[in-house]
Write a protein that holds these residues in place. Structure first.
Motif, PDB file in Angstrom:
ATOM      1  N   ALA A  13      35.755  38.617  40.802  1.00  0.00           N
ATOM      2  CA  ALA A  13      36.919  37.932  41.374  1.00  0.00           C
ATOM      3  C   ALA A  13      37.664  38.874  42.312  1.00  0.00           C
ATOM      4  O   ALA A  13      37.891  40.041  41.985  1.00  0.00           O
ATOM      5  N   ARG A  14      38.052  38.340  43.486  1.00  0.00           N
ATOM      6  CA  ARG A  14      38.733  39.158  44.484  1.00  0.00           C
ATOM      7  C   ARG A  14      40.229  38.892  44.486  1.00  0.00           C
ATOM      8  O   ARG A  14      40.672  37.763  44.285  1.00  0.00           O
ATOM      9  N   ILE A  15      40.993  39.956  44.720  1.00  0.00           N
ATOM     10  CA  ILE A  15      42.446  39.871  44.821  1.00  0.00           C
ATOM     11  C   ILE A  15      42.846  40.511  46.143  1.00  0.00           C
ATOM     12  O   ILE A  15      42.414  41.607  46.464  1.00  0.00           O
ATOM     13  N   GLY A  16      43.696  39.859  46.900  1.00  0.00           N
ATOM     14  CA  GLY A  16      44.151  40.407  48.161  1.00  0.00           C
ATOM     15  C   GLY A  16      43.607  39.624  49.345  1.00  0.00           C
ATOM     16  O   GLY A  16      43.005  38.554  49.174  1.00  0.00           O
ATOM     17  N   PRO A  17      43.799  40.139  50.576  1.00  0.00           N
ATOM     18  CA  PRO A  17      44.379  41.448  50.878  1.00  0.00           C
ATOM     19  C   PRO A  17      45.861  41.528  50.520  1.00  0.00           C
ATOM     20  O   PRO A  17      46.583  40.548  50.590  1.00  0.00           O
TER      21      PRO A  17
END
Length: 577
Positions: A355-359
């Motif tokens: 899972a990605r968080i950001g930018p």
């Protein structure tokens, strides 16, 4: 709006909740939850009376620095007072721990015509204390060689101008030594529980009276001694930079009052900061170095073989990844990313499940994100009065008991990039669990703070039996303003005094540093006391030690980031004539 007089980490700590502070290994340092008071380091000017008030205390230090205790509810308003220039929160300190005098060309100046012993020079240490009853620190008649001993951890009678601990004089130590051991220790209850300070002081200046065979002796074995035992006022038991700065201040004031040249040894460090010599601790040490006839020696730490540092260079339109493995049962974790402020770089995180968080947004104030079982606390710093770099601080806090284990990806995207270099540090001092590390670590740049201060002598370690650099020794970087270390000294399997009597083997830059401290004392005796060079102190001692340092085999470039200018050789460091 965050207070621009407060450093970034302190601003973040003030925005964090009580629970976040308690879970973080950095944000809670300096804060007392029960009293809701902060201990902070300040740079100030003008009248000290304008900086105190109800509930606010100040310990003024030399050079316009100080340690203040301030209620949290008043901290921002207090920092806005005109006399306060900048405020930093404390850092935790760690020991630099992980036969030697002959290879360091010391024996040749301790014997024969023109023998140097350290007589007339003060050797001071800020450390874990000392076993003052050990024969190494006593004269032939049994009296003490220690002129002053300040135990910051024993409440009672602080030195004048300070508010913690108890100070003992030479006369009080001798009164305790005149009694049977049990009675003497009740009268003067200073102890060195870890043995670290006893070993450090013994290498620098022990007289070897506890060794029947006569094999062991410290370097400046007739020096008078000053000792500060760092206080450990918090539940984590680690001393902090606020206690360290007061200890250094005390030793310098003692040297000035006694009118004697002094060498001060520091074998503590920490991993938080830009490593460019711009924290208040480092600038304070540079200020002290210009006061009186002084030399400061500091170890570079033992992070060289640990995967706690990495970095690279990114360009506009380029993407890079930094891989971080988090081991199991990690209760918290933090990363400092330092870069040029002029570079615009997007940062994203990918957790172990993908899972990605950001930018993340480059904005003032704390940013919170939640992924899996981990809370991410993100803070974008700004340049300050003492640094031009930018810190991006990432705190990994568990929603339960532990941070999510596995591989985390830190994704960087260069937008408008002019410099492109970036550096990341994890906490040092062996505080992380096994398995938590960068996948592509860099050994260069692993030296600890304050060995990065420009006007101190920074000491790494080598194995004198193999004539080889010790891989654990913290290393400098050509990306830093000052090439460090200045030199290396023996730091593997060193014989040193231990509490309770006798000797033990020790390893680490903690124990290479006092070889240089003792050697500096012998040089100052030759120059100042013996009249050969009344100006042989400060940067001049560093220059002579660099010139006399012996090149180790296997290197083609000198100086270098591992061994500096070479291995300590005192005989060759003394000027001819």
């Amino acid at each position: 709006m965050n207070d621009q007089k407060l450093e970034d980490l302190l601003n973040l700590a003030l925005e964090a909740t009580e629970e976040e502070r308690e879970k973080s290994s950095r944000l809670s340092v300096g804060y007392d939850r029960e009293t809701r008071l902060w201990d902070v380091i300040i740079k100030y000017s003008g009248s000290e009376s304008r900086l105190t008030g109800p509930g606010i205390s100040l310990v003024p230090l030399l050079g316009g620095y100080g340690v203040a205790t301030v209620p949290e509810t008043e901290l921002n308003a207090w920092a806005a007072r005109p006399g306060i220039e900048f405020v930093e929160k404390p850092r935790r300190l760690y020991f630099s721990t992980y036969q030697a005098e002959t290879v360091s060309c010391i024996r040749s100046v301790q014997t024969g015509e023109g023998t140097l012993t350290g007589r007339g020079i003060l050797v001071g240490v800020v450390d874990s204390g000392v076993d003052y009853r050990h024969p190494d620190f006593r004269n032939p008649d049994g009296t003490t060689r220690i002129l002053r001993l300040w135990d910051q951890s024993l409440e009672g009678r602080p030195p004048e101008g300070y508010i913690l601990g108890t100070e003992y004089t030479e006369e009080e130590i001798n009164a305790a030594l005149a009694l049977p051991e049990a009675e003497g220790r009740r009268l003067l209850p200073v102890r060195d529980l870890s043995g670290h300070g006893t070993a450090v002081l013994g290498i620098a200046a022990g007289n070897g009276r506890g060794e029947e065979s006569g094999i062991y002796r410290g370097v400046a074995y007739e020096s008078d001694l000053l000792v500060v035992k760092l206080g450990s006022p918090r539940k984590d038991s680690f001393p902090r930079t606020v206690e360290l700065m007061q200890g250094l201040d005390y030793l310098v004031r003692q040297a000035l009052a006694l009118g004697k040249p002094a060498v001060i040894n520091l074998s503590f460090g920490n991993n938080y900061g830009s490593h460019r010599g711009d924290s208040l601790l480092e600038t304070y040490m540079n200020t002290l170095a210009d006061m009186g006839r002084l030399v400061f020696c500091t170890g570079t730490g033992n992070n060289g073989a640990l995967a706690v540092h990495t970095g690279d260079q990114i360009g506009s339109g380029e993407e890079q990844e930094v891989l971080l493995r988090v081991g199991e049962y990690e209760p918290n974790l933090n990363i400092q990313l330092w870069k040029a402020y002029e570079d615009e770089v997007e940062i994203l995180l990918e957790n172990p499940s993908g899972a990605r968080i950001g930018p993340f947004s480059e904005k003032q104030g704390a940013q919170r994100f939640y992924t899996g079982g981990t809370e991410l606390l993100i803070y974008y710093g700004k340049p300050g009065p003492y640094h031009v770099t930018q810190e991006i601080y990432l705190d990994f806090l568990p929603l339960g008991n532990y941070v999510d284990s596995g591989v985390w990806r830190i994704c960087l995207r260069g937008r408008r990039v002019k410099n492109g270099k970036y550096f990341l540090w994890l906490p040092g001092g062996n505080t992380l669990n096994e398995g938590t590390a960068f996948y592509n670590p860099q050994a260069f740049g692993t030296l600890t703070i304050p060995s990065t201060a420009s006007k101190i002598i920074s000491v790494g370690a080598y194995d004198s039996r193999l004539d080889a650099y010790a891989d654990f020794s913290g290393r400098g970087s050509r990306e830093f303003p000052d090439l460090k270390p200045d030199l290396v000294a023996p730091g593997v399997n060193i014989t040193a005094p231990r509490p309770g009597g006798g000797y033990a083997m020790v390893t680490g830059t903690s124990f290479s540093t006092p070889f240089v401290s003792g050697s500096a004392a012998l040089m100052m005796q030759w120059g100042i006391v013996n009249g050969n060079d009344p100006y042989l102190y400060g940067e001049k001692v560093k220059a002579y030690l660099r010139r006399g340092a012996r090149e180790l085999p296997g290197y083609t470039r000198w100086p270098n980031e591992q061994a500096g200018y070479g291995a300590l050789c005192l005989w060759d460091s003394l000027p001819p004539g």
